[in-house]
Structures are given as structure tokens and as C-alpha cells.
Design a protein around this motif. Structure first.
Motif, short mmCIF file in Angstrom:
data_model
loop_
_atom_site.label_atom_id
_atom_site.label_comp_id
_atom_site.label_asym_id
_atom_site.label_seq_id
_atom_site.Cartn_x
_atom_site.Cartn_y
_atom_site.Cartn_z
N GLU A 85 0.84 -1.21 0.00
CA GLU A 85 0.00 0.00 0.00
C GLU A 85 0.87 1.26 0.00
O GLU A 85 0.58 2.24 -0.70
N ALA A 86 1.95 1.23 0.79
CA ALA A 86 2.85 2.40 0.85
C ALA A 86 3.51 2.64 -0.50
O ALA A 86 3.53 3.77 -1.01
N PHE A 87 4.03 1.57 -1.13
CA PHE A 87 4.69 1.76 -2.43
C PHE A 87 3.69 2.14 -3.52
O PHE A 87 4.03 2.88 -4.44
N GLU A 88 2.45 1.65 -3.40
CA GLU A 88 1.43 2.08 -4.37
C GLU A 88 1.17 3.57 -4.23
O GLU A 88 0.98 4.28 -5.23
N GLU A 89 1.17 4.04 -2.98
CA GLU A 89 0.96 5.48 -2.78
C GLU A 89 2.15 6.27 -3.34
O GLU A 89 1.98 7.35 -3.92
N ALA A 90 3.36 5.73 -3.15
CA ALA A 90 4.56 6.40 -3.68
C ALA A 90 4.45 6.50 -5.21
O ALA A 90 4.78 7.53 -5.81
N HIS A 91 3.96 5.43 -5.83
CA HIS A 91 3.80 5.43 -7.29
C HIS A 91 2.80 6.50 -7.73
O HIS A 91 3.07 7.30 -8.64
N VAL A 131 9.17 7.10 -11.72
CA VAL A 131 7.89 6.39 -11.90
C VAL A 131 8.18 4.93 -12.26
O VAL A 131 7.57 4.01 -11.71
N ALA A 132 9.15 4.72 -13.16
CA ALA A 132 9.48 3.35 -13.58
C ALA A 132 10.01 2.52 -12.41
O ALA A 132 9.62 1.36 -12.23
N THR A 133 10.89 3.11 -11.61
CA THR A 133 11.48 2.38 -10.48
C THR A 133 10.40 1.94 -9.48
O THR A 133 10.34 0.77 -9.07
N VAL A 134 9.56 2.88 -9.09
CA VAL A 134 8.53 2.54 -8.09
C VAL A 134 7.52 1.56 -8.68
O VAL A 134 7.05 0.65 -7.99
N SER A 135 7.23 1.72 -9.96
CA SER A 135 6.30 0.81 -10.61
C SER A 135 6.83 -0.63 -10.59
O SER A 135 6.09 -1.58 -10.34
N GLN A 136 8.14 -0.77 -10.82
CA GLN A 136 8.75 -2.12 -10.78
C GLN A 136 8.67 -2.72 -9.38
O GLN A 136 8.43 -3.92 -9.21
N ILE A 137 8.87 -1.87 -8.37
CA ILE A 137 8.80 -2.37 -6.99
C ILE A 137 7.37 -2.83 -6.67
O ILE A 137 7.16 -3.90 -6.09
N VAL A 138 6.38 -2.03 -7.09
CA VAL A 138 4.98 -2.41 -6.85
C VAL A 138 4.70 -3.75 -7.53
O VAL A 138 4.07 -4.64 -6.95
N HIS A 139 5.22 -3.90 -8.73
CA HIS A 139 5.02 -5.15 -9.48
C HIS A 139 5.60 -6.34 -8.70
O HIS A 139 4.96 -7.39 -8.59
N LYS A 140 6.79 -6.16 -8.13
CA LYS A 140 7.41 -7.25 -7.36
C LYS A 140 6.56 -7.60 -6.14
O LYS A 140 6.36 -8.78 -5.84
N PHE A 141 6.07 -6.59 -5.43
CA PHE A 141 5.22 -6.86 -4.26
C PHE A 141 3.98 -7.66 -4.67
O PHE A 141 3.55 -8.56 -3.96
N LYS A 142 3.42 -7.32 -5.81
CA LYS A 142 2.20 -8.01 -6.27
C LYS A 142 2.50 -9.46 -6.64
O LYS A 142 1.69 -10.35 -6.37
N LEU A 143 3.67 -9.69 -7.23
CA LEU A 143 4.07 -11.06 -7.57
C LEU A 143 4.22 -11.91 -6.32
O LEU A 143 3.81 -13.06 -6.27
N ILE A 144 4.84 -11.31 -5.32
CA ILE A 144 5.17 -12.01 -4.08
C ILE A 144 3.94 -12.34 -3.23
O ILE A 144 3.85 -13.39 -2.62
N GLY A 145 3.00 -11.38 -3.19
CA GLY A 145 1.81 -11.58 -2.35
C GLY A 145 2.19 -11.69 -0.89
O GLY A 145 2.97 -10.86 -0.40
N ASP A 146 1.70 -12.72 -0.21
CA ASP A 146 1.96 -12.86 1.23
C ASP A 146 3.12 -13.79 1.54
O ASP A 146 3.32 -14.17 2.71
N ASN A 147 3.87 -14.19 0.55
CA ASN A 147 4.98 -15.12 0.78
C ASN A 147 6.07 -14.48 1.64
O ASN A 147 6.79 -13.58 1.19
N LYS A 148 6.18 -14.96 2.87
CA LYS A 148 7.07 -14.31 3.85
C LYS A 148 8.54 -14.36 3.44
O LYS A 148 9.28 -13.39 3.61
N THR A 149 8.96 -15.51 2.89
CA THR A 149 10.38 -15.63 2.51
C THR A 149 10.71 -14.64 1.40
O THR A 149 11.73 -13.95 1.44
N SER A 150 9.81 -14.54 0.42
CA SER A 150 10.06 -13.61 -0.68
C SER A 150 10.03 -12.16 -0.20
O SER A 150 10.82 -11.33 -0.66
N LEU A 151 9.14 -11.85 0.74
CA LEU A 151 9.09 -10.50 1.29
C LEU A 151 10.40 -10.16 2.01
O LEU A 151 10.93 -9.06 1.89
#
Ligand code: OFO
Length: 164
Positions: A85-91, A131-151
């Protein structure tokens, strides 16, 4: 010599960049409170960069013999429900800043203010990158979901962001 209208918009942009710095510092504090130290480091770096952006406007206004006028900085949001949510707001915020820079460029072109237009070019490129950098980070968070190890791994990756 720049117009009064341009001077006002450049001064307003100092405020917008300082607010960006404040917003990202607030996000860093949120991440620290949740023990996401890598994300906190990333946001503290971003906050410092935003301060530097504000100072670029500050120096430019002085160079063209304008008067820097600082206004109150709005209080940033205090907390978020998740890192995503924080990174989406940054985007979203970076898209808003891009729009502001575009409006500044439009005014410079309209006023045949070549110097200010040239000065703003750096920000046009910077916004594409941000914009591109934050967008890529948001994309990674979405891929990961709730997976604790990946987070955990993403937190580590973000913590490796180098200081400029
Ligand atoms: Fe200053 O670029 Fe982000 O907000």
C-alpha cells in the motif's frame, strides 16, 4: 528574468519536493516500526533525493535572481496497511509530481522561457526514472503476495539501495 507566474510555480515546486521528502520519511518511519529495515533504508534514500530536488529549484530561483519563498509543508500520512500500500501510494505520488513538472514545462514553453525549460529537462528525465522504479517495486510486491520468505528477500534487496 523569469515571470512572476513562473517564479510562483517554481516556489510551489520547492514545497511539493519537500512534501515528497516528508512523505517518504513518514513511509520510512512506518517501515521501521514494522521492522522492514531494507524498505526503510530505501525510503530514507528517496527522502534525501527529494530534498536534493527541492534544493535544485532553490538554487535555480536564486540563479535567475528570483526570491525563494518557503511555505508550510503539509503533514504526511502516518501509517499504511502494508508495504504494498505504501509503495502504491509512492507510485501515485510520483505520477502527480510528473504532472506538476509537465505543467511547469508547458508554462516555460508558453512564455518562451528557454532557460527554465532547459533547467526542467533534468526533472522530466528524473520523473520517467522515478515512476518506472517505483512501478517495478509495486510489481514485485504483487508477484510475491503474502509469501514471507520472498518479502524478506525483497526487503533485503531494497536495503541495498546505494546512497547518491
Ligand atoms: Fe522529486 O521526484 Fe519524486 O517526488
Amino acid at each position: 528574468m523569469i515571470s512572476d507566474k513562473m517564479l510562483k510555480m517554481l516556489n510551489d515546486q520547492i514545497n511539493a519536493e519537500l512534501f515528497s521528502s516528508y512523505l517518504y520519511l513518514s513511509m520510512a518511519a512506518y517501515f521501521e516500526s514494522e521492522n522492514w529495515n531494507g524498505m526503510a533504508k530505501w525510503m530514507k534514500e528517496q527522502s534525501s533525493e527529494e530534498y536534493e530536488h527541492a534544493m535544485k529549484f532553490y538554487h535555480y530561483i536564486n540563479e535567475v535572481e528570483g526570491r525563494v519563498e518557503l511555505e508550510a509543508i503539509e503533514k504526511p500520512k502516518f501509517g499504511w496497511n502494508s508495504p504494498l500500500e505504501a509503495f502504491e501510494e509512492a507510485h501515485k505520488h510520483e505520477l502527480y509530481i510528473t504532472d506538476r513538472i509537465n505543467k511547469l514545462v508547458a508554462l516555460a514553453i508558453q512564455e518562451n522561457d528557454y532557460a527554465t525549460n532547459l533547467f526542467l529537462n533534468w526533472f522530466v528525465n528524473e520523473q520517467v526514472e522515478e515512476v518506472a522504479t517505483v512501478s517495478q517495486i509495486v510489481h514485485k510486491f504483487k508477484l510475491i503476495g503474502d509469501n514471507k520468505t520472498s518479502l524478506y528477500l525483497l526487503d533485503r534487496e531494497l536495503g541495498m539501495r546505494a546512497s547518491k
